[in-house]
Scaffold this motif. Structure first.
Motif, mmCIF file in Angstrom:
data_model
loop_
_atom_site.group_PDB
_atom_site.id
_atom_site.type_symbol
_atom_site.label_atom_id
_atom_site.label_comp_id
_atom_site.label_asym_id
_atom_site.label_seq_id
_atom_site.Cartn_x
_atom_site.Cartn_y
_atom_site.Cartn_z
ATOM 1 N N SER A 1 -6.257 2.075 14.737
ATOM 2 C CA SER A 1 -5.374 1.061 14.160
ATOM 3 C C SER A 1 -3.963 1.376 14.631
ATOM 4 O O SER A 1 -3.745 2.345 15.360
ATOM 5 C CB SER A 1 -5.439 1.095 12.639
ATOM 6 N N VAL A 2 -2.988 0.580 14.204
ATOM 7 C CA VAL A 2 -1.611 0.878 14.585
ATOM 8 C C VAL A 2 -1.244 2.283 14.111
ATOM 9 O O VAL A 2 -0.615 3.046 14.826
ATOM 10 C CB VAL A 2 -0.637 -0.162 13.985
ATOM 11 N N LYS A 3 -1.690 2.636 12.901
ATOM 12 C CA LYS A 3 -1.263 3.897 12.304
ATOM 13 C C LYS A 3 -2.117 5.110 12.618
ATOM 14 O O LYS A 3 -1.619 6.222 12.595
ATOM 15 C CB LYS A 3 -1.219 3.762 10.759
ATOM 16 N N ASP B 1 8.367 1.204 11.750
ATOM 17 C CA ASP B 1 8.224 2.180 12.823
ATOM 18 C C ASP B 1 7.876 1.521 14.158
ATOM 19 O O ASP B 1 8.431 1.884 15.190
ATOM 20 C CB ASP B 1 7.174 3.229 12.450
ATOM 21 N N GLY C 1 -0.295 -6.409 6.461
ATOM 22 C CA GLY C 1 -0.769 -5.694 7.646
ATOM 23 C C GLY C 1 0.384 -5.488 8.610
ATOM 24 O O GLY C 1 1.275 -6.339 8.708
ATOM 25 N N ILE C 2 0.353 -4.376 9.316
ATOM 26 C CA ILE C 2 1.471 -4.024 10.188
ATOM 27 C C ILE C 2 1.685 -5.077 11.277
ATOM 28 O O ILE C 2 2.819 -5.458 11.570
ATOM 29 C CB ILE C 2 1.247 -2.628 10.811
ATOM 30 N N LEU C 3 0.593 -5.569 11.875
ATOM 31 C CA LEU C 3 0.741 -6.535 12.972
ATOM 32 C C LEU C 3 1.396 -7.826 12.496
ATOM 33 O O LEU C 3 2.291 -8.362 13.149
ATOM 34 C CB LEU C 3 -0.615 -6.832 13.622
ATOM 35 N N GLY D 1 5.260 0.950 8.092
ATOM 36 C CA GLY D 1 4.450 0.880 9.311
ATOM 37 C C GLY D 1 5.095 -0.039 10.328
ATOM 38 O O GLY D 1 5.296 0.333 11.496
ATOM 39 N N PHE E 1 0.836 1.933 19.128
ATOM 40 C CA PHE E 1 0.535 0.681 19.792
ATOM 41 C C PHE E 1 1.746 -0.218 19.549
ATOM 42 O O PHE E 1 2.234 -0.310 18.421
ATOM 43 C CB PHE E 1 -0.731 0.070 19.181
ATOM 44 N N VAL F 1 3.620 1.419 2.959
ATOM 45 C CA VAL F 1 3.419 1.543 4.409
ATOM 46 C C VAL F 1 3.130 0.164 4.993
ATOM 47 O O VAL F 1 3.479 -0.118 6.130
ATOM 48 C CB VAL F 1 2.317 2.567 4.751
ATOM 49 N N GLN F 2 2.491 -0.700 4.174
ATOM 50 C CA GLN F 2 2.233 -2.062 4.643
ATOM 51 C C GLN F 2 1.912 -2.977 3.471
ATOM 52 O O GLN F 2 1.600 -2.524 2.376
ATOM 53 C CB GLN F 2 1.074 -2.080 5.641
ATOM 54 N N VAL G 1 -6.489 -2.049 16.825
ATOM 55 C CA VAL G 1 -5.872 -2.437 18.100
ATOM 56 C C VAL G 1 -6.579 -1.845 19.311
ATOM 57 O O VAL G 1 -6.229 -2.143 20.454
ATOM 58 C CB VAL G 1 -4.377 -2.053 18.137
ATOM 59 N N SER H 1 -7.492 -1.340 8.737
ATOM 60 C CA SER H 1 -6.460 -2.361 8.922
ATOM 61 C C SER H 1 -5.970 -2.450 10.379
ATOM 62 O O SER H 1 -5.936 -1.452 11.081
ATOM 63 C CB SER H 1 -5.286 -2.059 7.987
ATOM 64 N N ASP H 2 -5.608 -3.618 10.842
ATOM 65 C CA ASP H 2 -4.939 -3.797 12.139
ATOM 66 C C ASP H 2 -5.551 -2.982 13.278
ATOM 67 O O ASP H 2 -4.864 -2.158 13.901
ATOM 68 C CB ASP H 2 -3.457 -3.431 12.012
ATOM 69 N N ARG I 1 0.884 -1.171 0.000
ATOM 70 C CA ARG I 1 0.000 0.000 0.000
ATOM 71 C C ARG I 1 0.918 1.216 0.000
ATOM 72 O O ARG I 1 1.574 1.505 1.011
ATOM 73 C CB ARG I 1 -0.899 -0.029 1.242
#
Lengths: 365, 125
Positions: free
Chosen positions: B61-63, A231, A36-38, A228, A318, A32-33, B39, B36-37, A21
């Protein structure tokens, strides 16, 4: 996203093909991802991930005075041992941080500095300005160099398949290794708090490296990762992000990087001012905070001690590996001691937190 | 659970599933993918009054953070605490275990201002 003013790395098409993305990151069109970031964050902590970091800058410094010169423009004691790199800050004359960089010794008269993307051109001009009187040649290789980071506990097994000699590298080590008919700089460095490598070379060589990593990576749990996850990983690891956590208004001491300043090594740019500013004392220092209750802190959130505002967060997120919110900000001295109870203001609510020094979890490097 | 084909959608990507004067609400599959994601989710308390088009919950989300706008007005009579404990449910099943809360509708006619599934699908293409 189709802004023609944005710069693209040689890996741009590969990033899009891999499902990236794409976003504007300081003038670069970067992923950025992906999944997914997680998921990407978890892959780097448990297996491995690959990042396009071609936006970063590379400056080659060579000549009889090369080591003397890099000592002058960096605040740390710089290794002159071939194969070793040193993290340092590049300071202005007033002691403010112009950039943070790792400079590797390639040979007695050859060094490679890896600098931040947004500051690469300014750094190069700064080096040129100060090179007068030194017998050095400066070469800004940023435009012609692509770079990948392969990070995670499985990174050595995977990178070792492509570059067997890389396995012998110590942390912050560098070697020039052959691949796809070219020579790549392979460094045992990274920005995630995990073991791993960064590989810099001509675009064709990095494209071949990418293809080979994707081909062989499945068995090692390799996933493509974006900015993402980069970071969240670096923030958990307690690493500085230049531009967000430090800039020319801060000294290395305030940025919690006093360990990278060696006043005893002799003269370097910013030394006099650093001594003066250190003697005067600092009112704020970069300090970590970890939330003790639910909430997601963001850059700009106020940090309070009792009913007094003692600073604000410059990076926050987070933290996927901790399952809680974390951040860093320039806070007043009362909060410098780790474990100090503070509070973070999020959407007008006050969430209890405690201060942390350095990494938020033990780094595996 | 709240089959998307039987839901009504707001332009801001919330859905409402109405049954006997009560609407269950949540975010669309498109919205969960975009955000997305997830949290962290902050929900209104049971008993709170929500107003159509006004923010009444927060999704993080995370972002980034996103507001949740009430798709219909009324009183919150039940909240899905499961998504507070496990926000990933919203990504996994936005029309199932990832529902947000239930509203006793004060103006059921507001449902007519929302889009049918087919119409909503066209807006996100």
């Amino acid at each position: 996203m189709n802004d023609s003013s944005l710069k693209r790395t040689p890996l741009f098409d590969r990033m899009v093909q891999a499902g990236g993305r794409m976003v504007d990151f300081h003038g670069w069109e970067m992923p950025v991802q992906f999944a997914g970031i997680l998921a990407e964050h978890r892959a780097v902590r448990t297996a491995c991930g690959v990042f396009d970091v071609s936006h970063m800058g590379q400056v080659l410094i060579s000549g009889p005075d090369a080591h003397r010169f890099i000592e002058h423009v960096n605040c740390n004691r710089m290794s002159a041992e071939p194969g070793k790199g040193t993290y340092a800050h590049i300071l202005a004359e007033d002691g403010g941080i112009l950039d943070d960089a790792i400079t590797f010794c390639l040979g007695p008269e050859r060094f490679l500095a890896i600098v931040n993307a947004a500051t690469a051109d300014k750094d190069f001009e700064w080096f040129q300005h100060w090179s007068e009187g030194y017998d050095v040649a400066l070469d800004n290789a940023s435009e012609r160099t692509a770079m990948l980071a392969v990070q995670g506990p499985r990174a050595p097994a995977l990178v070792g398949e492509l570059f067997p000699a890389a396995l012998a590298l110590p942390r912050f080590g560098i070697a020039e290794l052959p691949f796809a008919g070219e020579t790549a700089f392979v460094m045992r460095t990274g920005y995630t708090g995990e073991d791993g490598f960064e590989i810099a070379a001509l675009p064709e060589c990095i494209l071949a490296t990418w293809a080979e990593l994707i081909l062989r990576g499945g068995r090692h749990g390799l996933v493509p990762c974006g900015l993402g996850a980069r970071d969240t990983l670096r923030l958990e690891a307690g690493y500085l992000l230049y531009g967000a956590d430090a800039d020319e208004t801060r000294t290395p001491y305030e940025a919690n990087c006093g360990w990278a300043v060696k006043l005893q090594k002799g003269d370097f740019i910013g030394r006099e001012a650093l001594i003066r500013r250190k003697e005067a004392g600092f009112k704020e220092k970069l300090t970590g905070v970890r939330l003790l209750e639910r909430g997601v802190p963001r850059a700009g959130c106020a940090v309070r001690l009792g009913d007094r505002k003692i600073g604000e967060l410059c990076s926050a997120t987070f933290a996927p590996s901790l399952g809680t919110g974390i951040g860093v900000g320039y806070l007043a001295p009362e909060a410098w001691e780790a474990g100090t109870r503070v509070a973070v203001e999020i959407h007008g609510k006050t969430v209890p937190a405690e201060t942390v020094r350095g990494a938020f979890r033990k780094n595996n490097v | 659970m709240f089959d998307e084909k039987n839901c009504k959608f707001a332009k801001s990507h919330e859905w409402a599933f109405a049954e006997g004067g009560v609407a269950a609400v949540g975010i669309s599959d498109y919205a969960q993918k975009e955000i997305s994601d997830i949290v962290f989710v902050e929900l209104p308390k049971a008993g709170a009054q929500v107003v159509q088009g006004k923010p009444c919950a927060v999704i993080e989300s995370v972002k980034a953070a996103a507001d949740f706008y009430a798709p219909v007005s009324g009183e919150v009579i039940a909240v899905n605490d499961a998504i507070v404990d496990n926000p990933a449910l919203v990504n996994q099943a936005p029309h199932g275990d990832g529902w947000f809360f239930k509203i006793k509708m004060s103006k059921p006619a507001e449902l007519e201002t929302l889009m049918e599934f087919g119409e909503y699908q066209k807006t996100i293409q």
